[in-house]
Motif scaffolding. Structure first.
Motif, PDB file in Angstrom:
ATOM      1  N   UNK A   4      35.499 107.686  36.957  1.00 38.20           N
ATOM      2  CA  UNK A   4      35.312 106.920  35.720  1.00 38.20           C
ATOM      3  C   UNK A   4      34.117 107.445  34.936  1.00 38.20           C
ATOM      4  N   UNK A   5      34.340 107.645  33.644  1.00 39.02           N
ATOM      5  CA  UNK A   5      33.282 108.069  32.733  1.00 39.02           C
ATOM      6  C   UNK A   5      32.997 106.913  31.781  1.00 39.02           C
ATOM      7  N   UNK A   6      31.764 106.440  31.749  1.00 40.75           N
ATOM      8  CA  UNK A   6      31.351 105.369  30.854  1.00 40.75           C
ATOM      9  C   UNK A   6      30.530 105.973  29.720  1.00 40.75           C
ATOM     10  N   UNK A   7      30.971 105.754  28.509  1.00 40.21           N
ATOM     11  CA  UNK A   7      30.276 106.289  27.339  1.00 40.21           C
ATOM     12  C   UNK A   7      29.855 105.137  26.439  1.00 40.21           C
ATOM     13  N   UNK A   8      28.566 105.024  26.208  1.00 39.07           N
ATOM     14  CA  UNK A   8      28.038 103.974  25.342  1.00 39.07           C
ATOM     15  C   UNK A   8      27.275 104.588  24.178  1.00 39.07           C
ATOM     16  N   UNK A   9      27.065 103.782  23.158  1.00 44.92           N
ATOM     17  CA  UNK A   9      26.293 104.248  22.029  1.00 44.92           C
ATOM     18  C   UNK A   9      26.537 103.380  20.810  1.00 44.92           C
ATOM     19  N   UNK A  14      29.538 109.046  17.563  1.00 44.45           N
ATOM     20  CA  UNK A  14      30.508 110.056  17.989  1.00 44.45           C
ATOM     21  C   UNK A  14      31.104 109.789  19.347  1.00 44.45           C
ATOM     22  N   UNK A  15      30.826 108.612  19.912  1.00 42.88           N
ATOM     23  CA  UNK A  15      31.291 108.340  21.275  1.00 42.88           C
ATOM     24  C   UNK A  15      32.812 108.281  21.374  1.00 42.88           C
ATOM     25  N   UNK A  16      33.470 107.761  20.332  1.00 40.42           N
ATOM     26  CA  UNK A  16      34.918 107.681  20.378  1.00 40.42           C
ATOM     27  C   UNK A  16      35.575 109.054  20.370  1.00 40.42           C
ATOM     28  N   UNK A  17      35.066 109.930  19.525  1.00 35.68           N
ATOM     29  CA  UNK A  17      35.598 111.292  19.456  1.00 35.68           C
ATOM     30  C   UNK A  17      35.359 112.028  20.765  1.00 35.68           C
ATOM     31  N   UNK A  18      34.161 111.893  21.305  1.00 34.21           N
ATOM     32  CA  UNK A  18      33.839 112.565  22.564  1.00 34.21           C
ATOM     33  C   UNK A  18      34.658 111.991  23.717  1.00 34.21           C
ATOM     34  N   UNK A  19      34.865 110.683  23.716  1.00 31.00           N
ATOM     35  CA  UNK A  19      35.673 110.062  24.769  1.00 31.00           C
ATOM     36  C   UNK A  19      37.086 110.623  24.745  1.00 31.00           C
ATOM     37  N   UNK A  20      37.662 110.749  23.557  1.00 31.37           N
ATOM     38  CA  UNK A  20      39.021 111.270  23.436  1.00 31.37           C
ATOM     39  C   UNK A  20      39.112 112.709  23.929  1.00 31.37           C
ATOM     40  N   UNK A  21      38.133 113.521  23.562  1.00 35.42           N
ATOM     41  CA  UNK A  21      38.163 114.925  23.976  1.00 35.42           C
ATOM     42  C   UNK A  21      37.912 115.077  25.476  1.00 35.42           C
ATOM     43  N   UNK A  22      37.029 114.242  26.017  1.00 33.09           N
ATOM     44  CA  UNK A  22      36.780 114.289  27.458  1.00 33.09           C
ATOM     45  C   UNK A  22      38.019 113.839  28.227  1.00 33.09           C
ATOM     46  N   UNK A  23      38.668 112.801  27.736  1.00 34.95           N
ATOM     47  CA  UNK A  23      39.871 112.322  28.399  1.00 34.95           C
ATOM     48  C   UNK A  23      40.937 113.402  28.461  1.00 34.95           C
ATOM     49  N   UNK A  24      41.107 114.113  27.340  1.00 33.61           N
ATOM     50  CA  UNK A  24      42.094 115.183  27.298  1.00 33.61           C
ATOM     51  C   UNK A  24      41.721 116.317  28.248  1.00 33.61           C
ATOM     52  N   UNK A  25      40.434 116.651  28.296  1.00 37.81           N
ATOM     53  CA  UNK A  25      39.984 117.748  29.151  1.00 37.81           C
ATOM     54  C   UNK A  25      40.090 117.403  30.630  1.00 37.81           C
ATOM     55  N   UNK A  26      39.867 116.137  30.958  1.00 34.48           N
ATOM     56  CA  UNK A  26      39.867 115.701  32.353  1.00 34.48           C
ATOM     57  C   UNK A  26      41.232 115.194  32.823  1.00 34.48           C
ATOM     58  N   UNK A  27      42.136 115.011  31.884  1.00 38.98           N
ATOM     59  CA  UNK A  27      43.434 114.444  32.255  1.00 38.98           C
ATOM     60  C   UNK A  27      43.337 112.970  32.591  1.00 38.98           C
ATOM     61  N   UNK A 128      27.859 108.489  33.450  1.00 40.60           N
ATOM     62  CA  UNK A 128      27.458 107.612  32.352  1.00 40.60           C
ATOM     63  C   UNK A 128      26.716 108.442  31.298  1.00 40.60           C
ATOM     64  N   UNK A 129      27.148 108.299  30.069  1.00 42.85           N
ATOM     65  CA  UNK A 129      26.507 109.001  28.959  1.00 42.85           C
ATOM     66  C   UNK A 129      26.186 107.989  27.869  1.00 42.85           C
ATOM     67  N   UNK A 130      24.978 108.054  27.340  1.00 39.64           N
ATOM     68  CA  UNK A 130      24.607 107.217  26.192  1.00 39.64           C
ATOM     69  C   UNK A 130      24.461 108.152  25.006  1.00 39.64           C
ATOM     70  N   UNK A 131      25.397 108.022  24.065  1.00 42.14           N
ATOM     71  CA  UNK A 131      25.419 108.874  22.878  1.00 42.14           C
ATOM     72  C   UNK A 131      24.621 108.218  21.767  1.00 42.14           C
ATOM     73  N   UNK A 132      23.761 108.982  21.116  1.00 45.87           N
ATOM     74  CA  UNK A 132      23.024 108.431  19.994  1.00 45.87           C
ATOM     75  C   UNK A 132      22.922 109.466  18.887  1.00 45.87           C
ATOM     76  N   UNK A 187      21.720 113.100  22.333  1.00 48.03           N
ATOM     77  CA  UNK A 187      21.478 112.910  20.900  1.00 48.03           C
ATOM     78  C   UNK A 187      22.322 113.917  20.128  1.00 48.03           C
ATOM     79  N   UNK A 188      23.248 113.419  19.322  1.00 44.68           N
ATOM     80  CA  UNK A 188      24.175 114.296  18.610  1.00 44.68           C
ATOM     81  C   UNK A 188      23.795 114.497  17.143  1.00 44.68           C
ATOM     82  N   UNK A 189      22.596 114.062  16.755  1.00 44.73           N
ATOM     83  CA  UNK A 189      22.194 114.132  15.346  1.00 44.73           C
ATOM     84  C   UNK A 189      22.416 115.518  14.749  1.00 44.73           C
ATOM     85  N   UNK A 190      21.974 116.534  15.454  1.00 44.05           N
ATOM     86  CA  UNK A 190      22.034 117.901  14.918  1.00 44.05           C
ATOM     87  C   UNK A 190      23.099 118.753  15.594  1.00 44.05           C
TER      88      UNK A 190
END
Length: 214
Positions: A4-9, A14-27, A128-132, A187-190
């Motif tokens: 299980x990968x928990x992504x908060x932020x 960008x957590x939703x986009x990253x969650x979708x891409x991680x899900x696809x990569x991990x199956x 667990x990842x906290x995206x900001x 931190x995804x600012x840049x």
């Protein structure tokens, strides 16, 4: 429970986009927990109730049909604001916990994103990842997203909305927005979306190695 990968932020990080891409990569299947609160808000508004009325929101949450989560109207800016008001109610959050945990409990696991996934919903998640990102960067992304959906959007209004939602999410008594003690901050600012995904993927791969599921 599988992996299980928990992504908060906060909103627009960008957590939703990253969650979708991680899900696809991990199956792994992906669950956007924010849609639950948006769906409850939509039901409350459709019934003519007040999103600040906890009892009304609990009634809507208990009658929630998960099939409505696919409705693209839930992703509008107005529904995001209403959802933020609904999410402050502790009783509403309690009603929605089981839906999220049941999804993550299925094999082979899941990627779940939200604001209290690593701190409350899935404390035992292996990764667990906290995206900001800065409020300005998040407002710019949201502006571009809404324009792409054909919605009229003003950057200044979006920035003000993001700051209001941040303050509301961080100050609520029930599951305030904050990183879990064992979450990795990103931190995804840049960062471009590709760079952010690469960083998130490496975080998850390290977690999988530690858990013996690499």
């Amino acid at each position: 429970m599988g992996f299980v990968v928990a992504i908060d932020g906060p909103a627009g990080s960008g957590k939703g986009t990253l969650a979708a891409r991680l899900g696809a990569a991990l199956g792994l299947p992906v669950f956007d927990s924010g849609l639950l609160y948006r769906a409850v808000a939509a039901a409350v508004l459709a019934a003519g109730w007040n999103p600040d009325d906890e009892a009304a929101c609990v009634k809507a949450a208990r009658g929630l049909d998960p099939r409505v989560l696919a409705d693209p109207a839930l992703r509008s800016a107005a529904m995001g604001e209403a959802a933020s008001r609904v999410a402050v109610h502790p009783a509403v959050r309690h009603v929605l916990i089981d839906i999220q945990r049941s999804f993550a409990a299925r094999e082979p696991g899941a990627v779940v994103d939200g604001r209290d996934i690593g701190t409350v919903i899935l404390k035992d998640a292996q990764a667990k990842i906290f995206i900001t990102a800065s409020p300005e960067a998040r407002a710019a992304r949201r502006w571009a997203q809404l324009r792409g959906q054909g919605e009229h959007a003003l950057y200044d209004e979006i920035l003000a909305d993001i700051r209001r939602r941040d303050a509301r999410d961080e100050a609520r008594t029930a599951a305030p927005l904050k990183p879990a003690p064992d979450a990795v901050l990103l931190d995804t600012t840049d960062l471009s979306i590709d760079a952010a995904f690469d960083a998130a993927r490496r975080i998850v791969e390290a977690a999988r190695a530690r858990s013996g599921q690499a």
